[in-house]
Design a protein around this motif. Structure first.
Motif, PDB file in Angstrom:
ATOM      1  N   GLU A 220      57.776  15.040  -5.791  1.00  0.00           N
ATOM      2  CA  GLU A 220      58.481  15.725  -6.772  1.00  0.00           C
ATOM      3  C   GLU A 220      59.895  15.503  -7.061  1.00  0.00           C
ATOM      4  OE1 GLU A 220      58.458  17.794 -10.445  1.00  0.00           O
ATOM      5  OE2 GLU A 220      56.767  17.045  -9.166  1.00  0.00           O
ATOM      6  N   PHE A 221      60.731  15.161  -5.807  1.00  0.00           N
ATOM      7  CA  PHE A 221      62.015  14.951  -5.819  1.00  0.00           C
ATOM      8  C   PHE A 221      62.360  13.642  -6.346  1.00  0.00           C
ATOM      9  CE2 PHE A 221      65.366  12.680  -3.575  1.00  0.00           C
ATOM     10  CZ  PHE A 221      66.574  13.328  -3.825  1.00  0.00           C
ATOM     11  N   PHE A 222      61.310  12.823  -5.982  1.00  0.00           N
ATOM     12  CA  PHE A 222      61.856  11.290  -6.779  1.00  0.00           C
ATOM     13  C   PHE A 222      61.192  11.228  -8.301  1.00  0.00           C
ATOM     14  CE2 PHE A 222      61.461  10.721  -2.123  1.00  0.00           C
ATOM     15  CZ  PHE A 222      62.694  10.121  -1.779  1.00  0.00           C
ATOM     16  N   LYS A 223      60.334  12.303  -8.621  1.00  0.00           N
ATOM     17  CA  LYS A 223      60.087  12.154 -10.032  1.00  0.00           C
ATOM     18  C   LYS A 223      61.316  12.723 -10.876  1.00  0.00           C
ATOM     19  CE  LYS A 223      55.307  13.117  -9.169  1.00  0.00           C
ATOM     20  NZ  LYS A 223      54.167  14.204  -9.444  1.00  0.00           N
ATOM     21  N   ARG A 224      61.945  13.585 -10.229  1.00  0.00           N
ATOM     22  CA  ARG A 224      63.206  14.666 -10.848  1.00  0.00           C
ATOM     23  C   ARG A 224      64.290  13.902 -10.848  1.00  0.00           C
ATOM     24  NH1 ARG A 224      62.078  19.832 -11.407  1.00  0.00           N
ATOM     25  NH2 ARG A 224      63.730  19.767 -13.109  1.00  0.00           N
ATOM     26  N   VAL A 225      64.560  13.452  -9.672  1.00  0.00           N
ATOM     27  CA  VAL A 225      66.003  12.676  -9.210  1.00  0.00           C
ATOM     28  C   VAL A 225      65.783  11.261  -9.112  1.00  0.00           C
ATOM     29  CG1 VAL A 225      67.972  12.687  -7.666  1.00  0.00           C
ATOM     30  CG2 VAL A 225      66.724  14.655  -7.705  1.00  0.00           C
ATOM     31  N   ARG A 226      66.313  10.752 -10.428  1.00  0.00           N
ATOM     32  CA  ARG A 226      65.942   9.106 -10.474  1.00  0.00           C
ATOM     33  C   ARG A 226      67.391   8.649 -10.243  1.00  0.00           C
ATOM     34  NH1 ARG A 226      61.669   9.075 -15.462  1.00  0.00           N
ATOM     35  NH2 ARG A 226      60.233  10.383 -14.527  1.00  0.00           N
ATOM     36  N   ALA A 227      67.454   7.598  -9.329  1.00  0.00           N
ATOM     37  CA  ALA A 227      68.706   7.134  -8.875  1.00  0.00           C
ATOM     38  C   ALA A 227      68.410   5.708  -8.569  1.00  0.00           C
ATOM     39  CB  ALA A 227      69.045   7.537  -7.407  1.00  0.00           C
ATOM     40  N   SER A 228      69.650   4.935  -9.001  1.00  0.00           N
ATOM     41  CA  SER A 228      69.816   3.505  -8.801  1.00  0.00           C
ATOM     42  C   SER A 228      69.701   3.151  -7.474  1.00  0.00           C
ATOM     43  CB  SER A 228      71.037   3.156  -9.533  1.00  0.00           C
ATOM     44  OG  SER A 228      71.067   3.239 -10.868  1.00  0.00           O
ATOM     45  N   TYR A 229      70.383   4.039  -6.513  1.00  0.00           N
ATOM     46  CA  TYR A 229      70.402   3.863  -4.864  1.00  0.00           C
ATOM     47  C   TYR A 229      70.104   5.228  -4.506  1.00  0.00           C
ATOM     48  CZ  TYR A 229      73.368  -0.126  -6.287  1.00  0.00           C
ATOM     49  OH  TYR A 229      73.890  -1.328  -6.941  1.00  0.00           O
TER      50      TYR A 229
ATOM     51  N   SER B 138      56.435   5.226  -9.139  1.00  0.00           N
ATOM     52  CA  SER B 138      55.341   4.752 -10.117  1.00  0.00           C
ATOM     53  C   SER B 138      55.142   5.783 -11.424  1.00  0.00           C
ATOM     54  CB  SER B 138      54.034   4.805  -9.331  1.00  0.00           C
ATOM     55  OG  SER B 138      53.723   6.094  -8.782  1.00  0.00           O
ATOM     56  N   GLN B 139      55.436   6.910 -11.072  1.00  0.00           N
ATOM     57  CA  GLN B 139      55.525   7.872 -12.426  1.00  0.00           C
ATOM     58  C   GLN B 139      56.289   7.822 -13.427  1.00  0.00           C
ATOM     59  OE1 GLN B 139      53.646  11.674 -11.180  1.00  0.00           O
ATOM     60  NE2 GLN B 139      52.609  10.696  -9.742  1.00  0.00           N
ATOM     61  N   TRP B 140      57.709   7.056 -13.415  1.00  0.00           N
ATOM     62  CA  TRP B 140      58.754   7.023 -14.042  1.00  0.00           C
ATOM     63  C   TRP B 140      58.507   6.592 -15.360  1.00  0.00           C
ATOM     64  CZ3 TRP B 140      63.944   5.059 -10.972  1.00  0.00           C
ATOM     65  CH2 TRP B 140      64.171   6.001  -9.968  1.00  0.00           C
TER      66      TRP B 140
ATOM     67  N   PRO C  85      63.708  17.869 -17.538  1.00  0.00           N
ATOM     68  CA  PRO C  85      63.645  16.473 -17.665  1.00  0.00           C
ATOM     69  C   PRO C  85      64.220  15.798 -16.510  1.00  0.00           C
ATOM     70  CG  PRO C  85      65.521  17.581 -19.045  1.00  0.00           C
ATOM     71  CD  PRO C  85      64.638  18.713 -18.502  1.00  0.00           C
ATOM     72  N   PRO C  86      64.046  14.642 -16.221  1.00  0.00           N
ATOM     73  CA  PRO C  86      64.539  14.098 -14.985  1.00  0.00           C
ATOM     74  C   PRO C  86      66.032  13.833 -14.928  1.00  0.00           C
ATOM     75  CG  PRO C  86      63.328  12.292 -16.260  1.00  0.00           C
ATOM     76  CD  PRO C  86      63.109  13.837 -16.874  1.00  0.00           C
ATOM     77  N   VAL C  87      66.608  13.858 -13.859  1.00  0.00           N
ATOM     78  CA  VAL C  87      68.008  13.664 -13.575  1.00  0.00           C
ATOM     79  C   VAL C  87      68.398  12.125 -13.271  1.00  0.00           C
ATOM     80  CG1 VAL C  87      70.262  14.325 -12.595  1.00  0.00           C
ATOM     81  CG2 VAL C  87      68.652  16.240 -13.265  1.00  0.00           C
ATOM     82  N   TYR C  88      69.207  11.518 -14.111  1.00  0.00           N
ATOM     83  CA  TYR C  88      69.521  10.190 -13.768  1.00  0.00           C
ATOM     84  C   TYR C  88      70.874  10.153 -12.985  1.00  0.00           C
ATOM     85  CZ  TYR C  88      65.623   8.719 -16.544  1.00  0.00           C
ATOM     86  OH  TYR C  88      64.330   8.400 -16.994  1.00  0.00           O
TER      87      TYR C  88
END
Length: 155
Positions: A62-71, A97-99, A41-44
Motif C-alpha cells: 500500500e505504501f508503494f501504491k500511494r507514494v510513487r517516487a522516481s527514487y 505493478s498496480q500503478w 489519490p497517489p502522491v508523486y
C-alpha cells in the motif's frame, strides 16, 4: 459537570492519538481501522525514503501504491532486525505493478547487503518489466579519515 454536558463534550472533542503521524480515533469499532490511511489519490514525489530502514514492520504494498517516487532510498543494514526486509522489496514490485503507468523508478540502496543482492538477482526480470533500476555505485567519498560509497542523483 452534569452528565448531559459531559456526554456532549466527549462527542464534540473525542480523544485522538497519533499512529505513524496519522490522527486516529481509539474508540473505533475495528482495530484495523485505527491504523488505516484514508483512501485518496497517489502522491508523486521525486525522492522517498523507505520508512524504518526498510523494515517490514510498517511498510507494505500500500505504501508503494500511494507514494510513487522516481527514487526510493533503502538504508537498512541490520540483518538481525530484518533490515532491509525482503518483504518490503517485494512490496515495491507488487505496488509498482498496480500503478497503471510505466514510470521509471530507481532504487538506491545505501548498503550492499545479502538481502538486496539476492532480491536483485532473483527478481531482475520483474524489475526490468516494471521499469525499476537498482542503482549501484562504485563512487567513494573520502572525508577526513573516513570513506564511504556514494551515489549522485540529478533532478
Amino acid at each position: 459537570m452534569p452528565e448531559e454536558e459531559l456526554s456532549r463534550s466527549s462527542h464534540s472533542n473525542p480523544v485522538k492519538s497519533l499512529v505513524n503521524g496519522i490522527k486516529t480515533n481509539p474508540a473505533s469499532n475495528s482495530p484495523k481501522s485505527s491504523l488505516s490511511v484514508p483512501l485518496g489519490p497517489p502522491v508523486y514525489v521525486d525522492l522517498a525514503y523507505i520508512p524504518n530502514h526498510c523494515s517490514g514492520k510498517n511498510t507494505d504494498p500500500e505504501f508503494f501504491k500511494r507514494v510513487r517516487a522516481s527514487y526510493y532510498v533503502v538504508s537498512g543494514n541490520d540483518a538481525a532486525n530484518g533490515e532491509p526486509s525482503r518483504a518490503v522489496l517485494d512490496a515495491l514490485l507488487e505496488g509498482k505493478s498496480q500503478w497503471g503507468e510505466n514510470l521509471q523508478v530507481t532504487l538506491i540502496p545505501t548498503h550492499d547487503t545479502e538481502v538486496t543482492r539476492e532480491w536483485y538477482q532473483q527478481t531482475h526480470e520483474k524489475q526490468q518489466e516494471l521499469n525499476i533500476m537498482v542503482l549501484a555505485s562504485s563512487s567513494t567519498v573520502v572525508m577526513q579519515d573516513e570513506s564511504f560509497p556514494a551515489c549522485k542523483i540529478e533532478f
